[in-house]
Design a protein around this motif. Structure first.
Motif, short mmCIF file in Angstrom:
data_model
loop_
_atom_site.label_atom_id
_atom_site.label_comp_id
_atom_site.label_asym_id
_atom_site.label_seq_id
_atom_site.Cartn_x
_atom_site.Cartn_y
_atom_site.Cartn_z
N TRP A 43 -37.85 -21.49 -5.41
CA TRP A 43 -38.14 -20.74 -6.78
C TRP A 43 -39.14 -21.19 -6.85
O TRP A 43 -39.79 -22.93 -6.93
CB TRP A 43 -37.32 -21.45 -7.67
CG TRP A 43 -37.48 -20.99 -9.38
CD1 TRP A 43 -37.70 -19.07 -9.95
CD2 TRP A 43 -38.09 -21.64 -10.05
NE1 TRP A 43 -37.79 -19.67 -10.40
CE2 TRP A 43 -38.19 -20.37 -11.48
CE3 TRP A 43 -38.04 -23.01 -10.41
CZ2 TRP A 43 -38.78 -21.50 -12.72
CZ3 TRP A 43 -38.80 -23.28 -11.79
CH2 TRP A 43 -39.27 -22.88 -12.50
N LEU A 94 -32.50 -15.66 -4.43
CA LEU A 94 -32.50 -15.62 -5.70
C LEU A 94 -34.09 -14.29 -6.02
O LEU A 94 -34.19 -13.63 -4.92
CB LEU A 94 -33.83 -16.80 -6.12
CG LEU A 94 -34.85 -16.57 -5.55
CD1 LEU A 94 -36.19 -16.85 -6.18
CD2 LEU A 94 -34.95 -18.66 -5.58
N ARG A 95 -34.16 -13.67 -7.05
CA ARG A 95 -35.05 -12.61 -7.71
C ARG A 95 -35.29 -13.14 -8.92
O ARG A 95 -35.03 -13.69 -9.70
CB ARG A 95 -34.65 -11.35 -7.40
CG ARG A 95 -34.23 -10.60 -6.34
CD ARG A 95 -35.21 -10.59 -5.61
NE ARG A 95 -35.04 -10.04 -4.09
CZ ARG A 95 -34.94 -10.74 -2.89
NH1 ARG A 95 -34.45 -12.15 -3.26
NH2 ARG A 95 -35.05 -9.52 -1.89
N TYR A 96 -36.81 -12.31 -9.22
CA TYR A 96 -37.76 -12.89 -10.53
C TYR A 96 -37.40 -11.61 -11.35
O TYR A 96 -37.38 -10.23 -11.22
CB TYR A 96 -38.98 -13.38 -10.45
CG TYR A 96 -39.11 -14.25 -9.07
CD1 TYR A 96 -39.40 -15.38 -9.95
CD2 TYR A 96 -39.09 -13.66 -7.70
CE1 TYR A 96 -39.24 -16.74 -8.33
CE2 TYR A 96 -39.60 -15.03 -6.77
CZ TYR A 96 -39.73 -16.50 -7.60
OH TYR A 96 -39.51 -17.45 -6.98
N GLY A 97 -37.28 -11.88 -12.97
CA GLY A 97 -37.22 -10.75 -13.59
C GLY A 97 -36.19 -9.61 -13.88
O GLY A 97 -36.27 -8.81 -14.10
N ASP A 106 -35.53 -15.15 -14.14
CA ASP A 106 -35.43 -15.30 -12.95
C ASP A 106 -33.32 -15.80 -12.64
O ASP A 106 -32.87 -16.90 -13.43
CB ASP A 106 -36.03 -16.98 -12.05
CG ASP A 106 -37.63 -15.92 -13.24
OD1 ASP A 106 -37.84 -14.82 -12.46
OD2 ASP A 106 -38.49 -16.97 -12.36
N LYS A 153 -34.62 -6.06 -4.43
CA LYS A 153 -35.23 -5.71 -6.33
C LYS A 153 -36.07 -4.71 -6.37
O LYS A 153 -36.83 -4.49 -4.77
CB LYS A 153 -35.92 -6.82 -6.90
CG LYS A 153 -36.32 -6.31 -8.39
CD LYS A 153 -36.72 -7.59 -9.11
CE LYS A 153 -37.29 -6.95 -9.63
NZ LYS A 153 -38.53 -8.09 -11.20
#
Length: 242
Positions: A43, A94-97, A106, A153
Motif C-alpha cells: 500500500w 488492494l485497490r485505491y478509492g 483504500d 478497478k
C-alpha cells in the motif's frame, strides 16, 4: 517486483535500463509467529511514500500482518479459530478509492479459506493516519470456496470487482458494493467453468484479468462485467517446456 519497489523507495537505489545503480538495501519481515507468509501487497501512502506498508498473509499462523518498510509489524490480525477448524488468509490484493458512505477509502481484500466460518472474503479499509486496517465487510459468506482471488478497478465506471478462484467450483466475478450501512458486500456478476485455479491478477489499465488454471495454463479475459465471456488461452501447459 512490488516488494523491491517498496524497498527502493526508502533505499533510494534501484536498477533501471542504462543506469548502473542497483538496490542496496534489504530487510526481513520480522514477526515471532511468522510461518508461511507467501502472499502480500504494497500500500502506497498518499503523501509520504516512506510511510507505505506491506500487508501480508501467513497461511500457517493464520494471521494478516501489516508491516512498515523497515519490516516491523504495525498490526497483527488473527483469523478465526474454533475447535472444529480455523480460517486461513489466502491471497491479498488492494485497490485505491472505494466510495464507502461519505468517505473514499483504500481497501484490502483477503480471501477466507477453511470451513469453520464458511467461505468468503474479508475486506479492510486502510487508515492513512495510523496505517492500520479495519474490517469493513458485512460478514456474508459466498457460495464459493474461493482458493485464490484478485481485485480489479474499472477505468470505465470506477467500480471495484473481486475475482474468486477455486479448486472445483470455477471462477466467479463479484462487484464490491456499499451496503448502505458502512460495510462492503460482494454481489455476484458472472462466472467461468475453469477448475483447479488459484493465481489471478487484473490489469486495470487495459481491462483484463489473467487466470491460471493449473491443468491447462494461463487465460486472459475481459475484466469488465459486460465484456466477452470468451477467453484467450495465452500460455498452455506443456508449451516452451512449461
Amino acid at each position: 517486483l512490488c516488494l523491491l519497489l517498496a524497498v527502493a523507495m526508502i533505499a533510494g537505489s534501484i536498477a533501471i535500463a542504462g543506469d548502473p545503480e542497483i538496490i542496496t538495501r534489504r530487510f526481513d519481515l520480522v514477526y515471532d509467529e511468522i510461518d508461511d507468509t507467501d502472499d502480500m501487497c504494497i500500500w502506497i501512502h498518499p503523501t509520504d511514500p516512506t510511510l507505505s506498508t506491506i500487508i501480508a498473509a501467513d497461511k500457517a499462523a493464520d494471521n494478516l500482518i501489516v508491516y512498515d518498510l523497515e519490516g516491523t509489524p504495525l498490526q497483527v490480525l488473527p483469523f478465526y479459530h474454533s475447535p472444529t477448524g480455523s480460517e486461513q488468509p489466502g491471497n491479498v490484493d488492494l485497490r485505491y478509492g472505494f466510495q464507502l458512505g461519505d468517505e473514499v477509502v483504500d481497501i484490502v481484500a483477503v480471501n477466507q479459506r477453511g470451513s469453520s466460518q464458511g467461505k468468503g472474503v474479508r475486506i479492510f479499509a486502510i487508515d492513512p493516519e495510523t496505517r492500520m486496517v479495519t474490517r469493513v465487510d458485512d460478514g456474508l459468506a459466498m457460495d464459493h470456496a474461493n482458493y485464490g482471488m484478485c481485485l480489479y478497478k474499472s477505468r470505465v465506471t470506477g467500480k471495484i470487482f473481486y475475482f474468486a478462484t477455486a479448486k472445483s467450483q470455477g471462477v466467479k466475478q463479484y462487484e464490491l458494493v456499499d451496503n448502505g450501512e458502512g460495510q462492503i458486500t460482494p454481489v455476484f456478476v458472472r462466472e467461468w467453468p475453469h477448475k483447479k485455479c488459484e493465481g489471478a491478477v487484473a490489469d486495470d489499465e487495459l481491462g483484463y484479468v489473467y487466470i491460471a488454471e493449473e491443468s491447462t495454463g494461463l487465460w486472459r479475459y475481459d475484466a469488465e462485467p459486460d465484456g466477452s465471456i470468451e477467453g484467450t488461452h495465452i500460455a498452455k501447459v506443456g508449451e516452451n517446456d512449461y
